[in-house]
Design a protein around this motif. Sequence first.
Motif, short mmCIF file in Angstrom:
data_model
loop_
_atom_site.label_atom_id
_atom_site.label_comp_id
_atom_site.label_asym_id
_atom_site.label_seq_id
_atom_site.Cartn_x
_atom_site.Cartn_y
_atom_site.Cartn_z
N ALA A 18 2.09 67.77 51.46
CA ALA A 18 3.37 67.58 50.78
C ALA A 18 3.69 66.11 50.97
CB ALA A 18 4.46 68.47 51.37
N LEU A 19 3.36 65.32 49.94
CA LEU A 19 3.49 63.86 50.04
C LEU A 19 4.29 63.31 48.88
CD1 LEU A 19 -0.24 63.01 50.92
CD2 LEU A 19 1.71 63.08 52.50
N PRO A 20 5.10 62.28 49.15
CA PRO A 20 5.84 61.64 48.05
C PRO A 20 4.95 60.69 47.28
CG PRO A 20 6.32 60.52 50.09
CD PRO A 20 5.44 61.69 50.45
N GLY A 31 1.24 73.06 44.25
CA GLY A 31 1.53 72.71 42.87
C GLY A 31 0.31 72.67 41.96
N PHE A 32 -0.88 72.75 42.56
CA PHE A 32 -2.13 72.69 41.78
C PHE A 32 -2.91 73.99 41.84
CE2 PHE A 32 -1.12 68.35 43.10
CZ PHE A 32 -1.16 67.70 41.88
N ARG A 33 -2.34 75.04 42.44
CA ARG A 33 -3.11 76.27 42.66
C ARG A 33 -3.45 77.03 41.39
NH1 ARG A 33 1.77 78.14 45.44
NH2 ARG A 33 3.00 79.18 43.85
N ASP A 34 -2.75 76.80 40.30
CA ASP A 34 -3.02 77.53 39.07
C ASP A 34 -3.78 76.70 38.04
OD1 ASP A 34 -1.72 79.82 40.01
OD2 ASP A 34 0.23 79.05 39.38
N GLY A 35 -4.39 75.63 38.48
CA GLY A 35 -5.10 74.75 37.56
C GLY A 35 -6.59 74.96 37.57
N PRO A 67 -6.48 67.73 37.00
CA PRO A 67 -5.47 66.91 37.65
C PRO A 67 -6.07 66.10 38.81
CG PRO A 67 -5.11 69.22 38.16
CD PRO A 67 -6.24 69.17 37.19
N ALA A 68 -5.48 64.94 39.03
CA ALA A 68 -5.94 64.06 40.10
C ALA A 68 -4.75 63.46 40.81
CB ALA A 68 -6.81 62.94 39.51
N VAL A 69 -4.94 63.18 42.09
CA VAL A 69 -3.97 62.43 42.87
C VAL A 69 -4.73 61.41 43.70
CG1 VAL A 69 -2.23 64.26 42.98
CG2 VAL A 69 -3.91 64.06 44.81
N ALA A 70 -4.15 60.23 43.82
CA ALA A 70 -4.64 59.22 44.76
C ALA A 70 -3.74 59.29 45.97
CB ALA A 70 -4.57 57.84 44.13
N LEU A 122 -13.42 66.70 45.27
CA LEU A 122 -13.19 67.50 44.06
C LEU A 122 -13.19 68.97 44.43
CD1 LEU A 122 -12.95 67.77 40.96
CD2 LEU A 122 -15.47 67.74 40.89
N TYR A 123 -12.09 69.64 44.08
CA TYR A 123 -11.90 71.06 44.38
C TYR A 123 -11.97 71.88 43.10
CZ TYR A 123 -10.56 69.32 48.90
OH TYR A 123 -10.58 68.69 50.13
N ASP A 124 -12.51 73.09 43.23
CA ASP A 124 -12.60 73.99 42.08
C ASP A 124 -11.27 74.71 41.85
OD1 ASP A 124 -12.46 76.07 44.00
OD2 ASP A 124 -14.62 76.49 43.89
N ALA A 125 -11.27 75.67 40.94
CA ALA A 125 -10.03 76.38 40.59
C ALA A 125 -9.45 77.17 41.76
CB ALA A 125 -10.29 77.31 39.40
N ASP A 126 -10.27 77.50 42.74
CA ASP A 126 -9.80 78.20 43.94
C ASP A 126 -9.41 77.21 45.04
OD1 ASP A 126 -10.24 80.77 42.83
OD2 ASP A 126 -12.37 80.65 43.37
N LEU A 127 -9.41 75.93 44.71
CA LEU A 127 -9.12 74.84 45.64
C LEU A 127 -10.06 74.86 46.84
CD1 LEU A 127 -5.24 74.58 45.39
CD2 LEU A 127 -7.00 73.24 44.19
N ARG A 128 -11.34 75.09 46.53
CA ARG A 128 -12.44 75.00 47.50
C ARG A 128 -13.26 73.76 47.13
NH1 ARG A 128 -11.95 78.07 51.94
NH2 ARG A 128 -10.98 80.05 51.42
N LEU A 129 -13.69 73.04 48.15
CA LEU A 129 -14.43 71.80 47.93
C LEU A 129 -15.73 72.06 47.19
CD1 LEU A 129 -14.32 68.74 48.48
CD2 LEU A 129 -15.64 69.18 50.58
N ALA A 130 -15.88 71.41 46.04
CA ALA A 130 -17.08 71.57 45.21
C ALA A 130 -17.92 70.30 45.18
CB ALA A 130 -16.67 71.94 43.79
N TYR A 131 -17.28 69.15 45.42
CA TYR A 131 -17.99 67.86 45.41
C TYR A 131 -17.25 66.91 46.32
CZ TYR A 131 -19.87 63.42 43.69
OH TYR A 131 -20.46 62.18 43.59
N ARG A 132 -17.99 66.19 47.11
CA ARG A 132 -17.45 65.08 47.88
C ARG A 132 -18.53 64.02 47.79
NH1 ARG A 132 -21.68 67.34 49.62
NH2 ARG A 132 -21.83 68.21 51.70
N GLY A 133 -18.12 62.91 47.23
CA GLY A 133 -19.12 61.89 47.03
C GLY A 133 -18.61 60.72 46.24
#
Length: 181
Positions: A18-20, A31-35, A67-70, A122-133
């Motif tokens: 939870a970041l501003p 806020g991204f769980r349904d994407g 969606p992406a966030v930095a 990068l997380y998939d639709a279940d917010l599980r890590l699919a790619y880190r690189g």
Amino acid sequence: MALESLMVPLGTAAPDFALPDLDGVVHTRAGFRDGPGLLVFFSCNHCPYVRHLESALGSVLSELPIPAVAICTNDAEGYPDDAPDRLRAQAERAGWRFPYLLDTTQRTGRDFGAVCTPDFFLYDADLRLAYRGAFDESTPRNGVPVTGDLLRSAVDLVLRGRPVPEPHRPSMGCSIKWRED
């Protein structure tokens, strides 16, 4: 000194956060769980590795339907180039149209296992890590064009519900500037 990402295990759940953003609007993992997934990348303004790809990153992410966030985890007191006003200038310069979040406690960076900038998760639709690189094979001064091809391919596979084959090329960049406690 350049570091490579830790290569957090695939399938790891996206940590809660939870970041501003730079305007004070709080963004959360929930806020991204349904994407279709989520790209989280750790960034800063002063790192030459980030600056090397920041404009291409803005272009690539504007084309991708995810969606992406930095997140800037760096200690802005010790590294004033990473203060919010400088991050805002970076986002404008690079054409970033996604939230740039401030991790002033540095907890989120630690929860994700981020160690460098840029560091992509990068997380998939279940917010599980699919790619880190890596974004691509380009680094400052190696002469390889900045294309974003590794990240584009990973996003394409995630959107199709397919795994991203390993090995993943680690991100490389400046170390995150942790506060000394």
